[in-house]
Motif scaffolding. Structure first.
Motif, PDB file in Angstrom:
ATOM      1  N   GLN A 114       0.942  -1.371  -0.104  1.00  0.00           N
ATOM      2  CA  GLN A 114       0.132   0.085  -0.030  1.00  0.00           C
ATOM      3  C   GLN A 114       0.882   1.276  -0.137  1.00  0.00           C
ATOM      4  O   GLN A 114       1.609   1.482   0.997  1.00  0.00           O
ATOM      5  CB  GLN A 114      -1.005  -0.016   1.028  1.00  0.00           C
ATOM      6  CG  GLN A 114      -2.103  -1.010   1.188  1.00  0.00           C
ATOM      7  CD  GLN A 114      -2.796  -1.029   2.713  1.00  0.00           C
ATOM      8  OE1 GLN A 114      -2.432  -0.886   3.440  1.00  0.00           O
ATOM      9  NE2 GLN A 114      -4.225  -1.063   2.024  1.00  0.00           N
ATOM     10  N   LEU A 172       0.863 -12.605 -13.347  1.00  0.00           N
ATOM     11  CA  LEU A 172      -0.565 -12.453 -12.521  1.00  0.00           C
ATOM     12  C   LEU A 172      -1.062 -13.966 -12.064  1.00  0.00           C
ATOM     13  O   LEU A 172      -1.150 -14.531 -13.103  1.00  0.00           O
ATOM     14  CB  LEU A 172      -1.574 -11.632 -13.631  1.00  0.00           C
ATOM     15  CG  LEU A 172      -1.275 -10.497 -14.336  1.00  0.00           C
ATOM     16  CD1 LEU A 172      -2.122  -9.893 -15.111  1.00  0.00           C
ATOM     17  CD2 LEU A 172      -0.747  -9.357 -13.343  1.00  0.00           C
ATOM     18  N   TYR A 184      -5.745 -12.811  -9.195  1.00  0.00           N
ATOM     19  CA  TYR A 184      -6.301 -11.448  -9.376  1.00  0.00           C
ATOM     20  C   TYR A 184      -5.845 -10.735 -10.059  1.00  0.00           C
ATOM     21  O   TYR A 184      -4.269 -10.942 -10.403  1.00  0.00           O
ATOM     22  CB  TYR A 184      -6.539 -10.968  -7.886  1.00  0.00           C
ATOM     23  CG  TYR A 184      -7.185 -11.642  -6.758  1.00  0.00           C
ATOM     24  CD1 TYR A 184      -8.553 -11.652  -6.797  1.00  0.00           C
ATOM     25  CD2 TYR A 184      -6.503 -12.723  -6.108  1.00  0.00           C
ATOM     26  CE1 TYR A 184      -9.224 -12.434  -5.866  1.00  0.00           C
ATOM     27  CE2 TYR A 184      -7.152 -13.464  -5.066  1.00  0.00           C
ATOM     28  CZ  TYR A 184      -8.381 -13.346  -5.193  1.00  0.00           C
ATOM     29  OH  TYR A 184      -9.297 -14.153  -4.053  1.00  0.00           O
ATOM     30  N   THR A 185      -6.384  -9.904 -10.983  1.00  0.00           N
ATOM     31  CA  THR A 185      -5.846  -8.888 -11.694  1.00  0.00           C
ATOM     32  C   THR A 185      -6.156  -7.521 -11.447  1.00  0.00           C
ATOM     33  O   THR A 185      -7.064  -7.071 -10.877  1.00  0.00           O
ATOM     34  CB  THR A 185      -5.987  -9.236 -13.144  1.00  0.00           C
ATOM     35  OG1 THR A 185      -7.523  -9.047 -13.431  1.00  0.00           O
ATOM     36  CG2 THR A 185      -5.806 -10.796 -13.403  1.00  0.00           C
ATOM     37  N   THR A 186      -5.661  -6.583 -12.019  1.00  0.00           N
ATOM     38  CA  THR A 186      -6.119  -5.114 -11.910  1.00  0.00           C
ATOM     39  C   THR A 186      -5.569  -4.480 -13.258  1.00  0.00           C
ATOM     40  O   THR A 186      -4.536  -4.851 -13.829  1.00  0.00           O
ATOM     41  CB  THR A 186      -5.284  -4.401 -10.857  1.00  0.00           C
ATOM     42  OG1 THR A 186      -5.705  -3.030 -10.691  1.00  0.00           O
ATOM     43  CG2 THR A 186      -3.804  -4.338 -10.939  1.00  0.00           C
ATOM     44  N   PRO A 187      -6.191  -3.280 -13.805  1.00  0.00           N
ATOM     45  CA  PRO A 187      -5.775  -2.834 -14.968  1.00  0.00           C
ATOM     46  C   PRO A 187      -4.410  -2.069 -14.878  1.00  0.00           C
ATOM     47  O   PRO A 187      -3.800  -1.667 -13.953  1.00  0.00           O
ATOM     48  CB  PRO A 187      -6.709  -1.506 -15.025  1.00  0.00           C
ATOM     49  CG  PRO A 187      -7.962  -1.913 -14.222  1.00  0.00           C
ATOM     50  CD  PRO A 187      -7.489  -2.794 -13.222  1.00  0.00           C
ATOM     51  N   LYS A 211      -4.127   1.433 -21.318  1.00  0.00           N
ATOM     52  CA  LYS A 211      -4.581   0.704 -20.218  1.00  0.00           C
ATOM     53  C   LYS A 211      -4.995  -0.627 -20.854  1.00  0.00           C
ATOM     54  O   LYS A 211      -5.369  -1.019 -21.879  1.00  0.00           O
ATOM     55  CB  LYS A 211      -5.990   1.114 -19.648  1.00  0.00           C
ATOM     56  CG  LYS A 211      -6.600   0.341 -18.602  1.00  0.00           C
ATOM     57  CD  LYS A 211      -7.835   1.075 -17.817  1.00  0.00           C
ATOM     58  CE  LYS A 211      -8.901   1.031 -18.883  1.00  0.00           C
ATOM     59  NZ  LYS A 211      -9.869   1.759 -18.224  1.00  0.00           N
ATOM     60  N   VAL A 252      -6.736  -4.492 -19.628  1.00  0.00           N
ATOM     61  CA  VAL A 252      -7.625  -5.005 -18.477  1.00  0.00           C
ATOM     62  C   VAL A 252      -7.506  -6.466 -18.917  1.00  0.00           C
ATOM     63  O   VAL A 252      -7.993  -6.932 -19.601  1.00  0.00           O
ATOM     64  CB  VAL A 252      -9.115  -4.376 -18.690  1.00  0.00           C
ATOM     65  CG1 VAL A 252      -9.715  -4.767 -17.586  1.00  0.00           C
ATOM     66  CG2 VAL A 252      -8.880  -2.752 -18.365  1.00  0.00           C
ATOM     67  N   ASP A 303      -8.868 -10.323 -17.822  1.00  0.00           N
ATOM     68  CA  ASP A 303     -10.173 -10.869 -17.067  1.00  0.00           C
ATOM     69  C   ASP A 303     -10.188 -12.062 -17.234  1.00  0.00           C
ATOM     70  O   ASP A 303      -9.273 -12.999 -17.902  1.00  0.00           O
ATOM     71  CB  ASP A 303     -11.206 -10.091 -17.629  1.00  0.00           C
ATOM     72  CG  ASP A 303     -12.228 -10.072 -16.610  1.00  0.00           C
ATOM     73  OD1 ASP A 303     -12.306 -10.780 -15.476  1.00  0.00           O
ATOM     74  OD2 ASP A 303     -13.126  -9.116 -16.723  1.00  0.00           O
ATOM     75  N   LEU A 344      -0.634   0.877 -11.514  1.00  0.00           N
ATOM     76  CA  LEU A 344      -1.520  -0.138 -11.253  1.00  0.00           C
ATOM     77  C   LEU A 344      -2.726   0.956 -10.700  1.00  0.00           C
ATOM     78  O   LEU A 344      -3.881   0.556 -10.783  1.00  0.00           O
ATOM     79  CB  LEU A 344      -1.339  -0.872 -10.180  1.00  0.00           C
ATOM     80  CG  LEU A 344      -0.065  -1.987 -10.332  1.00  0.00           C
ATOM     81  CD1 LEU A 344       0.105  -3.020  -9.000  1.00  0.00           C
ATOM     82  CD2 LEU A 344      -0.284  -2.667 -11.661  1.00  0.00           C
ATOM     83  N   GLU A 345      -2.501   2.211 -10.514  1.00  0.00           N
ATOM     84  CA  GLU A 345      -3.697   2.998 -10.169  1.00  0.00           C
ATOM     85  C   GLU A 345      -3.678   4.498 -10.865  1.00  0.00           C
ATOM     86  O   GLU A 345      -2.504   5.042 -10.868  1.00  0.00           O
ATOM     87  CB  GLU A 345      -3.387   3.532  -8.552  1.00  0.00           C
ATOM     88  CG  GLU A 345      -3.388   2.244  -7.648  1.00  0.00           C
ATOM     89  CD  GLU A 345      -3.186   2.842  -6.240  1.00  0.00           C
ATOM     90  OE1 GLU A 345      -4.119   3.434  -5.685  1.00  0.00           O
ATOM     91  OE2 GLU A 345      -2.082   2.400  -5.624  1.00  0.00           O
TER      92      GLU A 345
END
Length: 563
Positions: free
Chosen positions: A29, A45, A48-51, A114, A116, A118, A142-143
Motif C-alpha cells: 500500500q 498475474l 487476481y488482476t488489476t488494470p 490501459k 484490462v 480478465d 496500477l492506480e
C-alpha cells in the motif's frame, strides 16, 4: 498475515527503488506517491488482476504486446484501451497459450494506455504472463491517480564524466586508456560507451557476448547472446533464460537503446525448446548428456539489411525477419531446422548480404552434428535464400583449410573474405569468390601466437581502403588495419592504430572482443564497432566503439597517445 511499515527519508522529486525478494506473496500500500512496477522482463498475474497502465511515447509507431497462460487449465482474456479510452485490441489465451499482437499507434497515441486482463469463458485465471515489447519502457502503474512515467536513461559516453564503476570493471582498461578516449571524444575521433550490460541478468545468464550489428533506415540494430559463460568450467547453469538472439535498437546513433528483445518471444513454444532448452549446436558445451538431434542447425549468428530495408537475423534459434527496422519480428519456423535442412550444423560468419542477382547470402563452414562438436570441414559454405529468408539452399567449395566465421564484403562485383584459420588458430586468411566458382585463398600477414578472433571487414569510403577491426587476444588489444583494394591479392595489411588495450589474460580472467559485424555510417563519417568485454564466466557486457572514418587523423591521434 504479517504487516510492517517501511520508513525512509525521501526528497521530493526523486525516484526510489524497492526490491522484494524471496518466496511468498506481498501486498503493498503506497500512500501519497506515484509509483510504477518493473515489467521489463514480464509481469506474472496470479488469481487476481488489476488494470495495467503503461506509457507510449509519441515517436512509437507500433509496439508488441504478448499474453501467455498455461492452457487449457489456465486461461485469460484482455482488452487494450488507448489514451482516449477506445478499445483497440483484444487478447485471448484459451485455444492457444500465446497471443502476441503488434499494436499500430495512431497520431494521438501519446499517453497512457490501459490493459484490462480478465477471466475467460473457460478455465481458471491463474499464472498469466504479460510481456511488453522492446519499443516500450516495460514499466506500468496500477492506480490511475498515481501514475509514474519511467523513461530509460541516456547511455553516457566515455567523456569527462567517465563510466559507472560496473562498466569500468567489465572493460578492465587502465586509467590512461580512459584518458585517451576522453581526449579522442572531445576531438570527435573516438567514443566508447555501454550498450547492454548484465546489471540485472536473468539467473546465471550474465555473459552478454558476440554482438553483430546492422543499420536499417538510420536505425542501428545489435544482436548478441545471453548465456551463462564463454568458458564452461566455472560458468553458471543453462536455463530457459538463455538466448542466442537478444536484439536492441537505437535511432540516435547509439546513445540511447531500446529495451532488449529476445527473438525467441516470436517463436512458438514448441520451436523455442525444440530438442531442449539449449540450442542444438551448444548442447555439447552446456547440456552434454542431451544427444537429441532436434533443433536449428546453426552455430553463431549473422545479421544484415536487405536492399528494401528489411532486417534478417540468423542464429542458433533459426531465421528471423523484421519489416519495420526491428520493432517487431517474425520467425521462419522451418528454415534451417533439423527436418528441413539435410546437412551438418553450419557455423556462420557475422554478415548477411543481399545480392541483387542471387538473393540473400550467409557464409560459413560445416560444424559437425550434436555428437560431433567442432568437427570442421575444409569448405566455404554459402547459404542462399531467394524468398527473403524463408527457405535456404547451399553451395560449397573446398578451400583447403578449416576456415571459421568468415567476415564478408561484397566489393567490386566479387566477394571478399577475411576468415579465421582454425588449423592452429593463429592466423587469418583471405578468400575471393564469385558464385559458382572455387574460392581463391590468400595467405596474409595477419598472424598471432594464438587465439585469433573474428574480424570485421569493411570498405572505408573516405580513404578508399579496405579495413578490418581485429583483436589480438594474446594481449587483449583491439587494432585497426587497412589495405589498398588494388593490393588485396598480396594479403599484406597495414597496422593503423590501437583502439583498446585491456588488462588480464584471455579465457582466464578476461574475455572479448568479437568486433565482427560493425556498421559503417558513411553519411556521418563514422563506424560503429560493437564488442563484448568481461570475464569468461560472466559477467560480460556489450559496448560500442564509434570512431571517425578519417583513419589517418584517428591514427595520428591514437599513435601519439599510445605508449
Amino acid at each position: 498475515m504479517d504487516e510492517t511499515d517501511i520508513h525512509f527519508p525521501a526528497t521530493a522529486g526523486e525516484t526510489y527503488h524497492l526490491f522484494l525478494t524471496g518466496p511468498g506473496f506481498y501486498m503493498l500500500q503506497i500512500h501519497d506517491a506515484a509509483y510504477a512496477i518493473d515489467g521489463r522482463k514480464k509481469l506474472h498475474l496470479r488469481g487476481y488482476t488489476t488494470p495495467l497502465y503503461f506509457h507510449v511515447s509519441a515517436e512509437v509507431r507500433s509496439f508488441t504486446l504478448t499474453m501467455r497462460s498455461g492452457v487449457p487449465g489456465e486461461t485469460a482474456v484482455a482488452t487494450l484501451f488507448d489514451p482516449q479510452n477506445r478499445s483497440v485490441a483484444a487478447l485471448r489465451t484459451v485455444e492457444q497459450p500465446i497471443d502476441q499482437q503488434t499494436i499500430n499507434c495512431r497520431g494521438d497515441s501519446n499517453g497512457y494506455w490501459k490493459l484490462v486482463v480478465d477471466k475467460a469463458d473457460q478455465g481458471a485465471l491463474d499464472d498469466v504472463y504479460v510481456e511488453f515489447g522492446p519499443e516500450l519502457t516495460g514499466y506500468c502503474s496500477l492506480e490511475p491517480g498515481k501514475l509514474l512515467l519511467v523513461q530509460p536513461a541516456e547511455v553516457r559516453p566515455a567523456r569527462a564524466t567517465g563510466m559507472d564503476p560496473f562498466a569500468r570493471k567489465l572493460l578492465g582498461v587502465p586509467e590512461p586508456q580512459f584518458t585517451v578516449w576522453r581526449e579522442g571524444a572531445a576531438l570527435g575521433l573516438i567514443e566508447v560507451a555501454p550498450v547492454h550490460l548484465p546489471v540485472t541478468p536473468p539467473g546465471d545468464c550474465n555473459h552478454y557476448g558476440w554482438p553483430v550489428a546492422t543499420m536499417a533506415k538510420d536505425t542501428l540494430l545489435v544482436m548478441h547472446r545471453r548465456i551463462p559463460g564463454h568458458r564452461r568450467d566455472g560458468a553458471g547453469e543453462p536455463s530457459d533464460k538463455m538466448s542466442y538472439g537478444v536484439v536492441l535498437r537505437s535511432t540516435d546513433g547509439g546513445r540511447q537503446w531500446s529495451q532488449p528483445y529476445d527473438l525467441r518471444n516470436c517463436m512458438t513454444p514448441e520451436d523455442r525448446v525444440r530438442g531442449g532448452i539449449v540450442p542444438l549446436s551448444h548442447r555439447a558445451k552446456f547440456d552434454p548428456t542431451n544427444k537429441s538431434p532436434l533443433g536449428y542447425k546453426v552455430h553463431l549468428h549473422a545479421i544484415g539489411t536487405t536492399r528494401d530495408g528489411n532486417v534478417i537475423a540468423v542464429n542458433n534459434h533459426g531465421v528471423f525477419r523484421s519489416d519495420d527496422t526491428g520493432r517487431t519480428w517474425k520467425h521462419f519456423p522451418e528454415a534451417l531446422r533439423d527436418d528441413t535442412f539435410a546437412h551438418p550444423i553450419i557455423n556462420i560468419g557475422p554478415r548477411i548480404v543481399d545480392d541483387p542477382q542471387h538473393g540473400l547470402f550467409v557464409f560459413g563452414n560445416w560444424f559437425g552434428e550434436v555428437d560431433e562438436y567442432h568437427k570442421y570441414s575444409k569448405q566455404l559454405v554459402a547459404l542462399r535464400s531467394r524468398d527473403g529468408g524463408k527457405t535456404w539452399q547451399t553451395e560449397e567449395h573446398p578451400v583447403g583449410f578449416k576456415q571459421y566465421e568468415p567476415a564478408v564484403l561484397h566489393h567490386n562485383h566479387q566477394y571478399l573474405f577475411v576468415t579465421r584459420d582454425q588449423n592452429q588458430v593463429r592466423s587469418h586468411r583471405q578468400m575471393t569468390w564469385l558464385p559458382g566458382r572455387k574460392p581463391l585463398v590468400t595467405q596474409t600477414n595477419l598472424e598471432d601466437p594464438r587465439l585469433v578472433d573474428t574480424v570485421d571487414l569493411s570498405f572505408n569510403p573516405e580513404t578508399g581502403r579496405l579495413e578490418i577491426v581485429r583483436s589480438e587476444r594474446h594481449r587483449m588489444q583491439l587494432w585497426l588495419w587497412s589495405i589498398d583494394p588494388k593490393n588485396w591479392a598480396t594479403g599484406q595489411w597495414r597496422r593503423e592504430c590501437r583502439l583498446l588495450d585491456r588488462e588480464g589474460s584471455f579465457y582466464e580472467d578476461a574475455d572479448g572482443f568479437h568486433p565482427a559485424g560493425a556498421v559503417v555510417d558513411a553519411k556521418r563519417g563514422l563506424q560503429h564497432v560493437f564488442i563484448y568485454v568481461g570475464h569468461p564466466n560472466g559477467p560480460a557486457g556489450v559496448f560500442r566503439i564509434t570512431r571517425s572514418l578519417n583513419t589517418p587523423k584517428l591514427a595520428d591521434f591514437l599513435n601519439t597517445q599510445t605508449p
